[in-house]
Design an enzyme around this catalytic site. Sequence first.
Site, mmCIF file in Angstrom:
data_model
loop_
_atom_site.group_PDB
_atom_site.id
_atom_site.type_symbol
_atom_site.label_atom_id
_atom_site.label_comp_id
_atom_site.label_asym_id
_atom_site.label_seq_id
_atom_site.Cartn_x
_atom_site.Cartn_y
_atom_site.Cartn_z
ATOM 1 N N CYS A 52 0.841 -1.206 0.000
ATOM 2 C CA CYS A 52 0.000 0.000 0.000
ATOM 3 C C CYS A 52 0.875 1.254 0.000
ATOM 4 O O CYS A 52 1.744 1.411 0.855
ATOM 5 C CB CYS A 52 -0.907 -0.005 1.238
ATOM 6 N N CYS A 55 0.523 3.300 3.455
ATOM 7 C CA CYS A 55 0.883 2.781 4.775
ATOM 8 C C CYS A 55 2.195 3.415 5.251
ATOM 9 O O CYS A 55 3.048 3.790 4.445
ATOM 10 C CB CYS A 55 1.014 1.256 4.726
ATOM 11 N N HIS A 116 -4.230 0.362 7.999
ATOM 12 C CA HIS A 116 -4.737 0.125 6.650
ATOM 13 C C HIS A 116 -6.190 -0.347 6.663
ATOM 14 O O HIS A 116 -6.934 -0.129 5.690
ATOM 15 C CB HIS A 116 -3.842 -0.933 5.996
ATOM 16 N N ASN A 156 -13.378 10.056 -1.266
ATOM 17 C CA ASN A 156 -13.990 8.998 -2.069
ATOM 18 C C ASN A 156 -13.762 7.706 -1.320
ATOM 19 O O ASN A 156 -12.610 7.325 -1.104
ATOM 20 C CB ASN A 156 -13.323 8.876 -3.440
ATOM 21 N N SER A 164 -9.027 4.218 -5.258
ATOM 22 C CA SER A 164 -8.100 3.198 -5.728
ATOM 23 C C SER A 164 -7.356 2.506 -4.586
ATOM 24 O O SER A 164 -6.524 1.646 -4.830
ATOM 25 C CB SER A 164 -7.111 3.813 -6.726
ATOM 26 N N HIS A 167 -6.964 2.062 2.048
ATOM 27 C CA HIS A 167 -6.353 2.750 3.188
ATOM 28 C C HIS A 167 -7.134 4.047 3.450
ATOM 29 O O HIS A 167 -7.340 4.832 2.526
ATOM 30 C CB HIS A 167 -4.877 3.062 2.902
ATOM 31 N N HIS A 169 -8.340 7.472 3.655
ATOM 32 C CA HIS A 169 -7.747 8.754 3.253
ATOM 33 C C HIS A 169 -8.770 9.609 2.541
ATOM 34 O O HIS A 169 -9.773 9.119 2.031
ATOM 35 C CB HIS A 169 -6.537 8.525 2.347
ATOM 36 N N GLN A 171 -9.021 13.677 0.256
ATOM 37 C CA GLN A 171 -8.247 14.590 -0.567
ATOM 38 C C GLN A 171 -8.676 16.025 -0.304
ATOM 39 O O GLN A 171 -9.783 16.276 0.196
ATOM 40 C CB GLN A 171 -8.461 14.284 -2.048
HETATM 41 O O1 LIG Z 1 -7.373 10.880 -7.201
HETATM 42 P P1 LIG Z 1 -7.950 9.481 -7.194
HETATM 43 O O2 LIG Z 1 -8.527 9.082 -5.865
HETATM 44 O O3 LIG Z 1 -6.991 8.469 -7.715
HETATM 45 O O4 LIG Z 1 -9.140 9.539 -8.256
HETATM 46 C C1 LIG Z 1 -10.488 9.566 -7.928
HETATM 47 O O5 LIG Z 1 -10.889 10.821 -7.411
HETATM 48 C C2 LIG Z 1 -10.795 11.930 -8.302
HETATM 49 C C3 LIG Z 1 -11.345 13.147 -7.609
HETATM 50 O O6 LIG Z 1 -12.661 12.954 -7.164
HETATM 51 C C4 LIG Z 1 -11.526 11.657 -9.614
HETATM 52 O O7 LIG Z 1 -11.269 12.697 -10.523
HETATM 53 C C5 LIG Z 1 -11.078 10.337 -10.229
HETATM 54 O O8 LIG Z 1 -11.826 10.053 -11.368
HETATM 55 C C6 LIG Z 1 -11.259 9.234 -9.186
HETATM 56 O O9 LIG Z 1 -10.850 7.995 -9.702
#
Ligand SMILES: O=P(O)(O)O[C@H]1O[C@H](CO)[C@@H](O)[C@H](O)[C@H]1O
Lengths: 372, 372
Positions: A52, A55, A116, A156, A164, A167, A169, A171
């Site tokens: 990961c 991690c 994780h 997300n 993806s 873990h 997290h 943004q």
């Molecule tokens: O940045 P990440 O987590 O890899 O990507 C994810 O979040 C982003 C922001 O919402 C999006 O634009 C991507 O399509 C999504 O896969």
Amino acid sequence: EIEFDPTTHPHRRLNPLTGEHVLVSPHRTKRPWLGQTEPPQPLNLPQYDPKCYLCPGNTRAGGARNEEYTQTMVFENDYAAVLPPPGPAAPQAPHPLLTAEPVQGGCDVLCFHPRHDLTLARLPVTDIERIIDEWGAIYNRRGNQVGIQYVQIFENKGAMMGCSNPHPHGQVWSLSEVPSLPATEIANLKRYALNNAPSSSAPKGPEGKACMLCEYAHFEVGMAESEGRVVVKNNHFVALVPWWAIWPFEIMLLPYARHIPSIADFTPAEKSAFASILSQITKRYDNLFSCSFAYSMGIHQRPVPSKLGDPEDGDVPHLHLHFDPPLLRSASVRKFLVGFELMAEPQRDLTPEQAASRLRGCSEVHYLDATE
Amino acid sequence: EIEFDPTTHPHRRLNPLTGEHVLVSPHRTKRPWLGQTEPPQPLNLPQYDPKCYLCPGNTRAGGARNEEYTQTMVFENDYAAVLPPPGPAAPQAPHPLLTAEPVQGGCDVLCFHPRHDLTLARLPVTDIERIIDEWGAIYNRRGNQVGIQYVQIFENKGAMMGCSNPHPHGQVWSLSEVPSLPATEIANLKRYALNNAPSSSAPKGPEGKACMLCEYAHFEVGMAESEGRVVVKNNHFVALVPWWAIWPFEIMLLPYARHIPSIADFTPAEKSAFASILSQITKRYDNLFSCSFAYSMGIHQRPVPSKLGDPEDGDVPHLHLHFDPPLLRSASVRKFLVGFELMAEPQRDLTPEQAASRLRGCSEVHYLDATE
Ligand SMILES: O=P(O)(O)O[C@H]1O[C@H](CO)[C@@H](O)[C@H](O)[C@H]1O
Ligand SMILES: O=P(O)(O)O[C@H]1O[C@H](CO)[C@@H](O)[C@H](O)[C@H]1O
């Protein structure tokens, strides 16, 4: 004369924050689902995964090595959607209909915890308070950078929401422009303050004017629990399925006891109450279908801290979080917002009141921690 | 001074149809994808599937038996999102922010062809002409019903777009209200006609006024092919990746040689040209990643036939189709519009020009029919 019954008759509801409608088709949950189902989630994630990139101590895609962090960790996204200033000047439009403006900014990743295998739903409330502190720190640091006009904190969660890495997290994207959706919301909040007298009992917005979201939250909190849209509340915050919800189990989380433009305005008591209701919401979500519940979550608030004291763009916003979760019927059957939704307007298959009632019925003890 | 380069510098573009922006982050396609991939599609579907509820002669969920149809078949959705009139009157709003209006209408399903294994991309153009005739017939029949204000023709194709059956089919939802998105588009088209002088060379809208989409299509068709956003065109229609595209390989299909408000206004030559370009678009889509390309497609046009002659709501619309396909990099890696996109504004990872160039490079011989 037939009498209108929201649980039987298709109807549309208006979202006053966006000015858009949602079509409610409550009878539609009865249809059989033969389409795509979501793959089962991996069970028993390890506490530490050597592969990961989030991690502690591991190496990221860009080559940097993570600290041996013990609480939260922040770093700049190795594949940021916006890049730091200075940027080029705006290009000439090849035609008046084809306009582009450069955007600068930064993208941060915030690891919620070194473990994780944990998520907000399984973290102690004190750990959630640390995440809130970190959100506040990034909001202040990024939001005070020259040229930054907007800071979007979001998470997300779950593979079906494009995440993806399991873990825990989130943004934070900081930008030199206010994006479309918050700009629309702020414009509608301003218009509401201009055109509506405040009710006597709800908290007031800046300059004693009416705040749409204070009025709305106040109304919902005052309803009889059994009829309403409230999922859970405490002394400061309410989590509800908004009247105009699009996603099946969408939640809006907001303060109802006073007008609060941003997470930087919390009193210590409010911060604790916020952490505790975040824990309650995410636990109920996981318990709804006994799975790690996927969603996108985002914080809408004063665009940047320096707008404090600006009665319009700065103080009109009332802090609120949107939770947009896709699951509809079970851990594997989601709602697809496609076709009619993309071309015409969002459509939902159960009423917001039904969704709130289901979520109210969920336990606040996480199903993985429950001992019978 | 750095010079602005759309393939390097993050920027945002305005969609004049919706008034919303899209954030373009072209450098972002370089990031590795570790997230969810789409399951491979079933290969070698049978021409007839005894378990398919859309195949000729089979029984549907509601119990009705399909005709032994040989061309197209239309029936009312067994789980319709809206129900026929009469409906109840609007309920009283419990609070001015909580408004609901009843919606009536009907939902039709249109099977494109009896063969279970074919799609628009693999049908002869004459079969596509029959589908266009059927769209026209439903548009007229439903759109002329008392109380119907809007007819939305659309297709969800592929499991990842929520389609529950690969049998080639689309839907038509007819409603007593004009939904949010087409209402916004029509309002922006009206505003454009009011505030802009028509260019001398583009076709004109009603009353000799400027039509935003005629102007836009005319401009794109006039560009040098190598720089532009045009994917394919014929004497009447152009398919292009719009300047403001959100989905990676989004396409807008529209007439550029004269102002055409709806599919009911086609001359025979236009109908053939429309069928042929639909075939060309869908073949290129399948060839892009050698798979049956998923998308949502929808037709925007004059809301209902009876609005013909109404210069505002009826004749201002210029027919156009939106194709919103999710795939980004391969048959299994899609773009997720989540998180930032749901909370702030749509974001894309390659420029519309790059997408158009990729689609221009695709063959118009379907990969399954190609013989080396
Ligand atoms: O940045 P990440 O987590 O890899 O990507 C994810 O979040 C982003 C922001 O919402 C999006 O634009 C991507 O399509 C999504 O896969
Ligand atoms: O009616 P279908 O094809 O079963 O359902 C699909 O299309 C509808 C209209 O776009 C959506 O509301 C559903 O979420 C989707 O699964």
